[in-house]
Design a protein around this motif. Structure first.
Motif, PDB file in Angstrom:
ATOM      1  N   GLN A  37      -0.666  -3.369  12.007  1.00 53.85           N
ATOM      2  CA  GLN A  37       0.497  -2.795  11.325  1.00 53.85           C
ATOM      3  C   GLN A  37       0.824  -1.422  11.901  1.00 53.85           C
ATOM      4  OE1 GLN A  37       2.504  -4.100   8.355  1.00 53.85           O
ATOM      5  NE2 GLN A  37       3.665  -2.660   9.607  1.00 53.85           N
ATOM      6  N   VAL A  55     -11.361   0.403  10.406  1.00 52.04           N
ATOM      7  CA  VAL A  55     -10.389  -0.167   9.479  1.00 52.04           C
ATOM      8  C   VAL A  55     -10.228  -1.647   9.826  1.00 52.04           C
ATOM      9  CG1 VAL A  55      -9.141   1.996   9.093  1.00 52.04           C
ATOM     10  CG2 VAL A  55      -8.479   0.514  11.002  1.00 52.04           C
ATOM     11  N   THR A  59      -4.105   5.541  10.317  1.00 49.06           N
ATOM     12  CA  THR A  59      -4.356   4.951  11.628  1.00 49.06           C
ATOM     13  C   THR A  59      -3.157   5.170  12.549  1.00 49.06           C
ATOM     14  OG1 THR A  59      -5.744   3.266  10.591  1.00 49.06           O
ATOM     15  CG2 THR A  59      -5.000   2.832  12.832  1.00 49.06           C
ATOM     16  N   ASN A  82      -2.682   6.296   3.036  1.00 50.99           N
ATOM     17  CA  ASN A  82      -3.334   5.007   3.035  1.00 50.99           C
ATOM     18  C   ASN A  82      -3.842   4.739   4.441  1.00 50.99           C
ATOM     19  OD1 ASN A  82      -1.259   3.870   4.630  1.00 50.99           O
ATOM     20  ND2 ASN A  82      -0.136   3.174   2.842  1.00 50.99           N
ATOM     21  N   GLN A  83      -4.630   3.694   4.610  1.00 50.47           N
ATOM     22  CA  GLN A  83      -5.295   3.468   5.885  1.00 50.47           C
ATOM     23  C   GLN A  83      -4.315   3.217   7.023  1.00 50.47           C
ATOM     24  OE1 GLN A  83      -8.209   0.360   5.300  1.00 50.47           O
ATOM     25  NE2 GLN A  83      -9.810   1.862   4.873  1.00 50.47           N
ATOM     26  N   THR A  84      -3.230   2.519   6.733  1.00 51.87           N
ATOM     27  CA  THR A  84      -2.277   2.219   7.796  1.00 51.87           C
ATOM     28  C   THR A  84      -1.603   3.493   8.290  1.00 51.87           C
ATOM     29  OG1 THR A  84      -1.866   0.071   6.774  1.00 51.87           O
ATOM     30  CG2 THR A  84      -0.322   0.783   8.456  1.00 51.87           C
ATOM     31  N   THR A 129      -4.735  -3.672   9.445  1.00 54.33           N
ATOM     32  CA  THR A 129      -4.304  -2.271   9.414  1.00 54.33           C
ATOM     33  C   THR A 129      -3.939  -1.782  10.811  1.00 54.33           C
ATOM     34  OG1 THR A 129      -5.621  -1.727   7.458  1.00 54.33           O
ATOM     35  CG2 THR A 129      -5.075   0.090   8.936  1.00 54.33           C
ATOM     36  N   ASN A 153       0.816  -1.198   0.000  1.00 58.70           N
ATOM     37  CA  ASN A 153       0.000   0.000   0.000  1.00 58.70           C
ATOM     38  C   ASN A 153       0.853   1.252   0.000  1.00 58.70           C
ATOM     39  OD1 ASN A 153      -2.403  -1.394  -0.023  1.00 58.70           O
ATOM     40  ND2 ASN A 153      -2.563  -1.474   2.204  1.00 58.70           N
TER      41      ASN A 153
END
Length: 299
Positions: free
Chosen positions: A132, A125, A95, A90-92, A129, A5
């Motif tokens: 990570q 999420v 977050t 990106n989502q990671t 995610t 990602n």
């Protein structure tokens, strides 16, 4: 933070910067400041730097004698594929930043344990995610993984905090010496303007704003040294230290650090390495001594 990602995000940021070049938002001779772009896009500096590296490979950008990426050419509009507006993080990454902010705001206290499923529900999420993002925060020293229990916000002992500051006293002057060779007047102006705003507020800002401004000042100086090694070593020390400031009840004026930052910048602007180094080390030492004298620590 290298995963599939993240690499996709690099490509999207690269395309976005190409569009800015084609539209002449970045003109020839413009410096591409990774820190400013990262804040603008909500992406990590690592992601932005990788995107800039692609621009260098494409011969749109070159590194000048001061180690700054500078625009030297620009594509035509018709050479750039049309792209829709995109969400930069990106989502990671998003977050990761959201959890880090909760630590800085003391919404998560030192020693508190958080469970991944709870964060899944809160941030909407996936479990992968969240895990990570928490693993990244563990690498930063902000969290500790507790098997079968979750992730715990790390707590600093007196000895750990003292060691951390001593490391910074050794390393940040080295970074400052290099940064003074390459830092631009534009960057100094930007940092000084932030100092002036904080001083003018006379302490009437939130604890999170103080932490964030303080952290960004030190990280910007380190990043301007132009050394990935120094950045990789010092940045986690800075992040870890400021992540735990919420456990202290500071008794000094909340804008004291901004006054000291401005004095450091004035010495940098004057090209006085000796004075800048002294002011930086005095600033770091004062912070440590203040904490040792006035604050409670988790042992």
């Amino acid at each position: 933070m290298s995963n599939g990602n993240s690499q996709t995000l690099v490509s999207r940021v690269h395309q976005h910067l190409l569009s800015k070049l084609a539209s002449r938002e970045f003109s020839k001779g413009s410096h591409l400041n990774a820190t400013d772009l990262a804040q603008e896009l909500g992406a990590s500096r690592t992601t932005v730097r990788k995107a800039i590296d692609h621009l260098i490979e494409d011969n749109w950008v070159e590194i000048d004698q001061n180690r700054h990426p500078v625009v030297v050419n620009a594509p035509r509009h018709e050479e750039i594929a049309a792209t829709n507006a995109f969400e930069y993080e990106n989502q990671t990454e998003r977050t990761y930043r959201a959890i880090q902010e909760k630590v800085l705001r003391s919404e998560y206290e030192p020693g508190q344990t958080v469970r991944a499923p709870d964060l899944v529900a809160e941030f909407k999420v996936s479990l992968i995610t969240v895990r990570q993002a928490l693993d990244w925060l563990c690498k930063d020293g902000m969290f500790i993984r507790i098997p079968r229990k979750g992730w715990q916000v790390a707590s600093l002992t007196v000895d750990e905090l003292t060691d951390l500051y001593h490391c910074r006293l050794l390393l940040e002057p080295v970074a400052l010496k290099e940064a003074m060779k390459y830092i631009t007047t534009e960057t100094i102006d930007r940092l000084e303007a932030k100092c002036d705003a904080i001083i003018a507020a006379n302490g009437n800002i939130t604890r999170y704003e103080r932490l964030d401004n303080d952290m960004q000042f030190h990280r910007t100086l380190v990043e301007n040294a132009g050394s990935h090694t120094l950045s990789e070593v010092i940045a986690p020390l800075i992040r870890k230290r400021f992540a735990f400031k919420g456990q202290f009840n500071s008794q000094h004026q909340p804008h004291t650090y901004a006054v000291e930052h401005k004095a450091i910048l004035q010495a940098i602007r004057a090209g006085d390495l000796s004075l800048a180094t002294k002011r930086l080390t005095d600033h770091i030492s004062r912070a440590l001594n203040t904490h040792l004298k006035n604050h409670k620590f988790v042992r």
